[in-house]
Design a protein around this motif. Structure first.
Motif, mmCIF file in Angstrom:
data_model
loop_
_atom_site.group_PDB
_atom_site.id
_atom_site.type_symbol
_atom_site.label_atom_id
_atom_site.label_comp_id
_atom_site.label_asym_id
_atom_site.label_seq_id
_atom_site.Cartn_x
_atom_site.Cartn_y
_atom_site.Cartn_z
ATOM 1 N N ALA A 127 6.363 10.450 5.608
ATOM 2 C CA ALA A 127 7.720 10.662 5.094
ATOM 3 C C ALA A 127 8.067 9.613 4.042
ATOM 4 O O ALA A 127 8.708 9.928 3.034
ATOM 5 N N ALA A 128 7.643 8.383 4.272
ATOM 6 C CA ALA A 128 7.931 7.301 3.327
ATOM 7 C C ALA A 128 7.253 7.551 1.988
ATOM 8 O O ALA A 128 7.880 7.431 0.920
ATOM 9 N N ILE A 129 5.973 7.899 2.020
ATOM 10 C CA ILE A 129 5.237 8.162 0.781
ATOM 11 C C ILE A 129 5.822 9.374 0.059
ATOM 12 O O ILE A 129 5.963 9.369 -1.172
ATOM 13 N N ALA A 130 6.182 10.404 0.830
ATOM 14 C CA ALA A 130 6.749 11.605 0.216
ATOM 15 C C ALA A 130 8.068 11.285 -0.469
ATOM 16 O O ALA A 130 8.302 11.698 -1.613
ATOM 17 N N ALA A 131 8.943 10.536 0.198
ATOM 18 C CA ALA A 131 10.246 10.214 -0.383
ATOM 19 C C ALA A 131 10.099 9.353 -1.624
ATOM 20 O O ALA A 131 10.691 9.639 -2.678
ATOM 21 N N TRP B 210 0.830 -1.218 0.000
ATOM 22 C CA TRP B 210 0.000 0.000 0.000
ATOM 23 C C TRP B 210 0.860 1.261 0.000
ATOM 24 O O TRP B 210 0.495 2.249 -0.670
ATOM 25 N N LEU B 211 1.993 1.232 0.685
ATOM 26 C CA LEU B 211 2.874 2.396 0.650
ATOM 27 C C LEU B 211 3.418 2.632 -0.759
ATOM 28 O O LEU B 211 3.464 3.771 -1.241
ATOM 29 N N SER B 212 3.802 1.546 -1.428
ATOM 30 C CA SER B 212 4.331 1.674 -2.789
ATOM 31 C C SER B 212 3.251 2.153 -3.748
ATOM 32 O O SER B 212 3.505 3.007 -4.612
ATOM 33 N N ALA B 213 2.040 1.605 -3.611
ATOM 34 C CA ALA B 213 0.949 1.987 -4.509
ATOM 35 C C ALA B 213 0.615 3.472 -4.378
ATOM 36 O O ALA B 213 0.456 4.174 -5.383
ATOM 37 N N VAL B 214 0.522 3.960 -3.139
ATOM 38 C CA VAL B 214 0.222 5.381 -2.931
ATOM 39 C C VAL B 214 1.360 6.241 -3.464
ATOM 40 O O VAL B 214 1.127 7.277 -4.109
ATOM 41 N N ALA B 215 2.597 5.824 -3.218
ATOM 42 C CA ALA B 215 3.750 6.593 -3.684
ATOM 43 C C ALA B 215 3.806 6.656 -5.202
ATOM 44 O O ALA B 215 4.126 7.697 -5.782
ATOM 45 N N ILE B 216 3.493 5.553 -5.866
ATOM 46 C CA ILE B 216 3.493 5.533 -7.333
ATOM 47 C C ILE B 216 2.427 6.486 -7.874
ATOM 48 O O ILE B 216 2.656 7.222 -8.836
#
Length: 219
Positions: A89-93, A23-29
């Motif tokens: 911070a993770a999603i932003a980075a 989910w973190l990767s999907a939101v970040a993408i």
């Protein structure tokens, strides 16, 4: 305890870590894609200043390690007295990093669209926003899908650095299991297989969507 029993014991934690990574990767993408579109618009409509700023942004995020970017975005708010959740911070980075790469991919796609097509759309009274979202972006997605999928896979793999800011992602779960089991090889093989499942599912989904689009255009 047999190997099968040990591996079965790892499953709940690895599944939890895999879902967090997914989910973190999907939101970040998704954040990266929207930001990449904004970078394209700013590059093309912001004049020389816009082009310079976008070039600087892309150069910074493509030329520095993701881990350094993550730590900067994690510690900067604290230095300013702002309490920022590690997930933000993770999603932003990940998102800002992906935006730099996606913007270059999308730029190639936008350049492939004939200018006469855009002029025709404008002559029919479509606004710049309508042309962007209804004409350009659908074509760009089809043209750049393989490269966008590759970039998305890189984000999933790159998300392994998130463990350094105490996020219970797949890599951190692997470290925790290793500390408990003292069997790093079988734990990290299991973690690697979980990453492989995530990236393989992404490739399969992209292939399904591509085939569906081809069938719809042929119909």
């Amino acid at each position: 305890m047999t190997l099968i029993e040990r591996l079965a014991g790892y499953v709940p934690a690895i599944v939890s870590g895999t879902l967090t990574t997914a989910w973190l990767s999907a939101v970040a993408i998704a954040v990266g894609f929207i930001a990449a579109i904004a970078l394209y618009v700013f590059r093309t409509q912001g004049g020389s200043l816009g082009r310079t700023l976008v070039h600087g942004y892309v150069s910074f995020f493509r030329g520095t390690p993701l881990l350094v970017q993550l730590l900067m975005l994690f510690y900067l708010p604290s230095a300013l007295g702002v309490d920022l959740q590690p997930e933000i911070a993770a999603i932003a980075a990940l998102g800002l990093n992906s935006a730099a790469f996606q913007s270059e991919i999308l730029r190639a796609g936008f350049s492939s669209i004939p200018y006469a097509q855009l002029e025709t759309a404008s002559a029919f009274g479509l606004s710049q926003r309508q042309i962007l979202w209804n004409i350009q972006i659908p074509q760009v997605l089809r043209l750049t899908q393989p490269s966008l999928v590759s970039e998305s896979i890189d984000i999933i793999k790159g998300s392994a650095v998130l463990s350094v800011i105490a996020i219970a992602d797949l890599m951190r779960v692997g470290r925790q299991l290793t500390a408990v089991s003292y069997r790093p090889l079988e734990v990290y093989v299991s973690v690697a297989l979980a990453y492989l499942v995530l990236t393989s599912l992404l490739v399969l989904l992209a292939g399904y969507l591509a085939n569906r689009n081809q069938m719809e255009r042929a119909a």
